[in-house]
Design a protein around this motif. Structure first.
Motif, PDB file in Angstrom:
ATOM      1  N   ASN A   1       7.027   9.402   8.013  1.00 37.28           N
ATOM      2  CA  ASN A   1       8.008   8.968   7.024  1.00 37.28           C
ATOM      3  C   ASN A   1       8.681  10.150   6.329  1.00 37.28           C
ATOM      4  OD1 ASN A   1       6.078   9.959   5.319  1.00 37.28           O
ATOM      5  ND2 ASN A   1       5.628   8.021   4.298  1.00 37.28           N
TER       6      ASN A   1
ATOM      7  N   SER B   1      -2.392   8.088  10.316  1.00 36.02           N
ATOM      8  CA  SER B   1      -0.992   8.120  10.731  1.00 36.02           C
ATOM      9  C   SER B   1      -0.831   8.434  12.207  1.00 36.02           C
ATOM     10  CB  SER B   1      -0.221   9.148   9.898  1.00 36.02           C
ATOM     11  OG  SER B   1      -0.659  10.467  10.208  1.00 36.02           O
TER      12      SER B   1
ATOM     13  N   ASP C   1       2.525   3.947  11.377  1.00 36.48           N
ATOM     14  CA  ASP C   1       3.379   4.537  10.346  1.00 36.48           C
ATOM     15  C   ASP C   1       2.913   3.987   9.002  1.00 36.48           C
ATOM     16  OD1 ASP C   1       5.098   6.030  12.022  1.00 36.48           O
ATOM     17  OD2 ASP C   1       6.155   4.190  12.553  1.00 36.48           O
TER      18      ASP C   1
ATOM     19  N   THR D   1       2.765   2.847   5.353  1.00 36.64           N
ATOM     20  CA  THR D   1       3.732   2.441   4.346  1.00 36.64           C
ATOM     21  C   THR D   1       3.427   3.155   3.031  1.00 36.64           C
ATOM     22  OG1 THR D   1       2.374   0.608   3.532  1.00 36.64           O
ATOM     23  CG2 THR D   1       3.851   0.162   5.411  1.00 36.64           C
ATOM     24  N   GLU D   2       4.352   3.059   2.089  1.00 33.00           N
ATOM     25  CA  GLU D   2       4.119   3.678   0.780  1.00 33.00           C
ATOM     26  C   GLU D   2       2.891   3.071   0.108  1.00 33.00           C
ATOM     27  OE1 GLU D   2       5.537   6.307  -0.532  1.00 33.00           O
ATOM     28  OE2 GLU D   2       6.707   6.499   1.317  1.00 33.00           O
TER      29      GLU D   2
ATOM     30  N   GLU E   1       0.273   1.811   1.596  1.00 30.86           N
ATOM     31  CA  GLU E   1      -0.922   2.309   2.284  1.00 30.86           C
ATOM     32  C   GLU E   1      -1.213   3.755   1.899  1.00 30.86           C
ATOM     33  OE1 GLU E   1      -0.564  -0.572   6.239  1.00 30.86           O
ATOM     34  OE2 GLU E   1       0.456   1.366   6.178  1.00 30.86           O
TER      35      GLU E   1
ATOM     36  N   VAL F   1      -3.936  -4.111   1.161  1.00 27.63           N
ATOM     37  CA  VAL F   1      -3.328  -3.442   2.331  1.00 27.63           C
ATOM     38  C   VAL F   1      -4.194  -3.761   3.557  1.00 27.63           C
ATOM     39  CG1 VAL F   1      -1.999  -1.593   1.254  1.00 27.63           C
ATOM     40  CG2 VAL F   1      -4.464  -1.332   1.481  1.00 27.63           C
TER      41      VAL F   1
ATOM     42  N   ARG G   1      -3.722  -4.254   6.692  1.00 29.89           N
ATOM     43  CA  ARG G   1      -3.546  -3.500   7.943  1.00 29.89           C
ATOM     44  C   ARG G   1      -4.325  -2.192   7.888  1.00 29.89           C
ATOM     45  NH1 ARG G   1       1.718  -0.592  10.489  1.00 29.89           N
ATOM     46  NH2 ARG G   1       1.602   0.441   8.465  1.00 29.89           N
TER      47      ARG G   1
END
Length: 261
Positions: free
Chosen positions: A17, A30, A34, A36-37, A39, A137, A139
């Motif tokens: 990112n 990572s 990808d 996320t903010e 995560e 979160v 995932r």
């Protein structure tokens, strides 16, 4: 994404990112998704508190109350079993980016002792954060669960090596598996990697004597299979050696079909 390291396993990673992270855990995660903010913020929460430790400093002793898990910010740690005939077996090795304590999460007290092998830093966080992770979160929780399953698969491979391979092949398989784990954390991505374990510690992990480990390493060096120098191992043809040792690299891919969106 690029990565750099120092011998202790500090990470300097540029995430997909565009942000920069010194978190080996974020680096490891990572590699597969990808982040996320949200995560990334949760990973930062897990690493919010830090505790520097010196080499040989105990994290847990057998029977000690365990109320927290830990992220290994950098450094190596060893899990020891109870002494057997004067030897203290090494059951597991924690590397930078590992979440320490997942195997013991069903217990209230430490089943084994955990000791720093090198200077390092760990980040304690309460067990309740795992429940928060699955709620906030999910995932990220699924990915950490999947990575933990790879640790179990690695133990199975090591058990299979101990029971079906000769000592030389078992040593090669262990060193390759160590390289694959370090690659997954992106502390390095070359055939040469930092390996601070002594020959005695290698023996305690593999169930061999330090004298026999020394003999095996000399033999592998003379044949050009690997070089051990200044606490660094270089495997000269990892792909060919992996095939010979029968090692499957499970760290390259993770089935994400069951991950929550």
């Amino acid at each position: 994404m690029t990565a750099g390291s120092d011998p202790r396993g500090r990470c300097a990673v540029y995430l997909r990112n565009g942000s920069n992270s010194e978190s080996c855990l974020a680096s490891r995660l990572s590699r597969y998704i990808d982040l996320t903010e949200a995560e990334l913020r949760f990973v930062a929460r897990m690493e919010r508190d830090s505790r520097p430790l010196k080499r040989r400093q105990a994290i847990y002793e057998i029977g000690e109350l365990t109320e927290e898990l830990h992220v290994v910010k950098y450094g190596w740690a060893l899990v020891y079993g109870a002494p057997v005939r004067g030897r203290r077996p090494i059951l597991h090795i924690y590397l930078p980016g590992d979440v320490m304590g997942m195997a013991e999460i069903a217990q209230t007290h430490a089943v084994h002792a955990t000791v720093m092998r090198t200077d390092g830093m760990i980040c304690p966080f309460p067990r309740a954060a795992i429940a928060d992770m699955y709620a906030q979160v999910p995932r990220l929780g699924a990915l950490i669960m999947a990575l933990n399953s790879l640790e179990h698969l690695g133990l199975r491979q090591r058990f299979a090596a101990a029971t079906s391979l000769n000592a030389e092949a078992a040593l090669i398989q262990f060193l390759l598996a160590l390289k694959n784990r370090l690659d997954a954390a992106q502390t390095q991505e070359t055939a040469r990697f930092y390996m601070p374990l002594t020959q005695s510690e290698l023996g305690d992990h593999l169930g061999l004597t330090s004298i026999y480990i020394n003999r095996l390493l000399r033999r592998l060096n003379d044949r050009g299979v690997l070089t051990l120098r200044d606490k660094h191992v270089q495997i000269h043809d990892p792909d060919a050696v992996s095939e010979t040792a029968g090692l499957r690299n499970d760290w390259t891919n993770i089935d994400q079909s069951w991950f929550p969106a």
